[in-house]
Design a protein around this motif. Structure first.
Motif, short mmCIF file in Angstrom:
data_model
loop_
_atom_site.label_atom_id
_atom_site.label_comp_id
_atom_site.label_asym_id
_atom_site.label_seq_id
_atom_site.Cartn_x
_atom_site.Cartn_y
_atom_site.Cartn_z
N ARG A 127 0.98 -1.40 -0.01
CA ARG A 127 0.09 0.13 -0.05
C ARG A 127 0.58 1.29 -0.03
N ALA A 128 2.65 1.12 1.06
CA ALA A 128 2.62 2.40 0.98
C ALA A 128 3.03 2.36 -0.66
N ASN A 129 3.73 1.90 -1.20
CA ASN A 129 4.03 1.95 -2.42
C ASN A 129 3.99 2.35 -3.21
N LEU A 130 2.10 1.70 -3.22
CA LEU A 130 1.58 1.78 -4.84
C LEU A 130 1.03 3.66 -4.24
N SER A 131 0.17 4.16 -3.02
CA SER A 131 0.20 5.27 -2.71
C SER A 131 1.53 6.69 -3.14
N ASP A 132 2.98 6.15 -3.54
CA ASP A 132 3.95 6.69 -4.34
C ASP A 132 3.74 7.13 -5.03
N GLN A 133 3.44 5.48 -6.29
CA GLN A 133 3.54 5.23 -7.59
C GLN A 133 2.21 5.86 -7.75
N LEU A 134 1.04 5.99 -6.96
CA LEU A 134 -0.32 7.48 -7.53
C LEU A 134 0.61 8.29 -7.73
N GLN A 135 0.59 8.90 -6.58
CA GLN A 135 1.18 10.51 -6.50
C GLN A 135 2.39 10.35 -7.83
N ILE A 136 3.50 10.09 -8.17
CA ILE A 136 3.74 10.28 -9.24
C ILE A 136 2.57 9.89 -10.48
N ILE A 137 2.32 8.83 -10.64
CA ILE A 137 1.60 8.76 -11.62
C ILE A 137 0.60 10.62 -12.40
N ASN A 138 0.03 10.68 -10.78
CA ASN A 138 -0.80 11.93 -11.20
C ASN A 138 -0.01 13.24 -11.58
N VAL A 139 1.26 13.53 -11.34
CA VAL A 139 2.00 14.45 -11.60
C VAL A 139 2.33 14.33 -12.83
N LYS A 140 2.56 13.27 -13.36
CA LYS A 140 3.02 12.77 -15.14
C LYS A 140 1.84 13.37 -15.82
N LYS A 141 0.30 12.75 -15.01
CA LYS A 141 -0.55 12.57 -15.75
C LYS A 141 -0.97 14.20 -16.30
N GLU A 142 -0.89 15.19 -14.78
CA GLU A 142 -1.05 16.67 -15.34
C GLU A 142 0.01 17.37 -16.04
N GLN A 143 1.55 16.50 -16.34
CA GLN A 143 2.07 17.16 -17.14
C GLN A 143 1.44 16.73 -18.73
N VAL A 144 1.32 15.37 -19.02
CA VAL A 144 0.82 14.80 -20.20
C VAL A 144 -0.36 16.05 -20.60
N GLU A 145 -1.58 15.92 -19.40
CA GLU A 145 -2.82 17.34 -20.07
C GLU A 145 -2.32 18.16 -20.37
N LYS A 146 -1.59 18.96 -19.70
CA LYS A 146 -0.27 20.40 -19.79
C LYS A 146 -0.20 19.88 -21.37
N GLN A 147 0.95 19.54 -21.39
CA GLN A 147 1.40 19.06 -23.00
C GLN A 147 0.72 19.02 -24.04
N HIS A 148 -0.91 18.13 -23.73
CA HIS A 148 -1.78 17.47 -24.68
C HIS A 148 -2.34 19.10 -25.57
#
Length: 531
Positions: A127-148
């Motif tokens: 759970r601790a690892n997943l929460s960290d990965q989700l935070q990373i994914i959300n940050v990348k998603k925001e970056q991709v949406e901005k670029q799109h």
């Protein structure tokens, strides 16, 4: 009790002696008194002796009874004790087993508890690892949406189109390309289907046979014999079924007696045997005498009468057709056609029609009319043989004609009317054509009227379900469907697609004989009135 019974007579004897002694004289009284005393003493001794013997016997018997009772009691006590010990041992054993099971369960439970605690620790880490990965994914998603969004805005500036407009144009372009590709694929598939038409046709025929074989078998292998009353069923069955077994053995057909009121069913593949069974049952029920010997006699007589009748039918047919010199065995086969049907069409009637058509066609072509008529009458003779054969009916008919001395042209026409051998004479194709004409005549071969009308209606309803269809007509006995569309709603290209879609839907959803041709008609009318 025995001592008392012995003493009582003794005392009575003493009393009697006493009274007698008083009455007698003194001398005699003394003698009698002494004699009585002696006798009394003897009786007393005897009584005492007997009493002692009886007492000894009684005491010994009581002792033996006492001993036996004590032995029985002791034996019963030992049995009870043994049973108690056995039950006690069993209970101890079960107690030990339950204790062992309980220990094992406790051991397993402790292991599971340890495993669960270990898995919980692992889950916490995950759970601790997943929460960290989700935070990373959300940050990348925001970056991709901005670029799109930046990329879409740049494209809109370059193309002078909004994202929605560009998307619609792309969809329309892809749709047209897909329709074009689809039509090309359809044409390619149709070409391949035509190349494989023979194979697919055989497959369709086999599937049709599989779906309809049972229904046609029931219709063509069963005869119903009506009874005056259900009481006659018992007579036909007989004691322990002996009559019905005798009928089945004599006729070769199965007699089915069920709950159908006032009727029994005769089942068999051979229509001649079914007719013999039907006529035999008719005679037996009319006579009332039904038993195995009578059944054999009636069946034998009926068989002879029917064979004579078949010969009469064959002779009458040959005479009516103006054919002479035919072998008697072939004449009998012609008579047997009377009790055979092909696709619901009576075989004798079909053969007569074919013969007349052959004669007419041969006369128009200047060929031998007699040979053509003869071949037309005998072309299906292979469908009514007495014996079973692995040959097709056309080849079997040719063998029979050769066996009974028919003309080579007749033999070739009979064998070639289904293209199984080469046609060597001019009348052979005539026989094939006239056979097809007779079978294709509307109403010649049976089709239930209701199912026919329903099929026509279903065809028209299916076509009317498409958008833009104004009218639909099923013609040519359901072999062609003409669809009239509204010119303002349906284009020429859409007409081609519509004909294909309707034909495909007919193949998928309907059952029909042969093929159905779908014709879509689009007509543009411009009407003006001059005044």
């Amino acid at each position: 009790m025995n001592v008392v019974m012995i003493l009582v007579p003794a005392l009575l004897t003493l009393a009697v002696g006493f009274f007698v002694g008083k009455k007698l004289s003194s001398s005699k009284a003394k003698e009698i008194d002494e004699a009585a005393k002696k006798e009394a003493e003897i009786i007393l001794k005897k009584a005492n002796t007997e009493a002692e013997v009886i007492l000894e016997k009684t005491s010994s018997k009581a002792e033996s009874i006492k001993q036996s009772k004590m032995l029985e009691a002791k034996e019963h006590f030992l049995q009870k004790k043994a049973k108690f010990e056995e039950e006690t041992n069993e209970r101890r054993e079960k107690t030990r087993e339950r204790e062992n099971q309980l220990k094992e369960t406790q051991k397993n439970l402790s292991l599971k508890i340890e495993e669960n605690s270990r898995k919980e620790k692992e889950l916490e880490i995950l759970r601790a690892n997943l929460s960290d990965q989700l935070q990373i994914i959300n940050v990348k998603k925001e970056q991709v949406e901005k670029q799109h969004d930046e990329f879409v805005s740049k494209l809109e500036k370059i193309s002078n189109l909004s994202a929605a407009e560009a998307k619609n144009q792309l969809i329309e372009t892809l749709k047209k390309e897909a329709e074009t590709d689809a039509m090309s694929h359809v044409k390619l598939i149709m070409d391949e289907a035509k190349a494989k038409a023979n194979k697919e046709a055989k497959k369709i025929v086999i599937q049709t046979i599989q779906r309809t074989a049972a229904e046609h078998a029931i219709e063509n292998t069963v005869s119903v014999f009506n009874l005056e009353s259900d009481d006659q069923k018992g007579q036909i069955i007989g004691r322990e079924g002996r009559n019905i077994r005798a009928i089945e053995a004599a006729t070769g057909c199965e007699i089915v007696v069920d709950d159908t009121p006032e009727a029994i069913v005769i089942s068999g593949y051979d229509p001649i045997r079914r007719e013999i069974a039907r006529l035999s049952l008719q005679k037996l029920t009319a006579d009332g005498r039904i038993h195995p010997a009578r059944i054999e006699e009636v069946v034998k007589k009926t068989t002879k009468q029917l064979n004579d009748h078949l010969m009469e039918i064959g002779e009458r047919t040959v005479i009516d057709m103006g054919i002479s010199g035919m072998h008697p065995e072939l004449v009998r086969y012609v008579g047997r056609m009377r009790f055979r049907s092909s696709y619901g069409q009576n075989l004798l009637q079909h053969s007569r029609e074919t013969a007349n058509l052959c004669a007419t066609m041969a006369a128009e072509l200047g060929l031998n009319v007699k040979l053509a008529k003869r071949a037309g009458l005998l072309h299906d003779i292979g469908k009514v043989p007495d014996e079973e054969s692995e040959l097709s009916h056309a080849l079997l008919g040719m063998k029979l004609c050769e066996k009974y001395g028919e003309h080579p042209a007749v033999c070739n026409a009979v064998g070639a009317h289904h293209d199984e051998i080469e046609m060597k004479f001019a009348i052979s194709p005539i026989i094939q054509s006239c056979d097809a004409i007779s079978g294709a005549r509307p109403g010649a071969r049976r089709e239930i009227m209701e199912s026919y009308m329903q099929r026509i209606k279903d065809l028209e309803t299916l076509a009317l379900g498409y958008e833009g269809v104004d009218k639909a007509y099923a013609i040519q006995a359901g072999r062609e469907l003409r669809v009239i569309v509204e010119s303002g709603k349906v284009s020429d290209k859409r007409s081609e697609e519509l004909s294909f879609e309707i034909s495909k839907k007919i193949e998928d959803e309907m059952t029909y004989p042969g093929q159905v041709k779908v014709t879509v008609i689009r007509e543009m009318r411009s009407v003006s009135v001059a005044r």
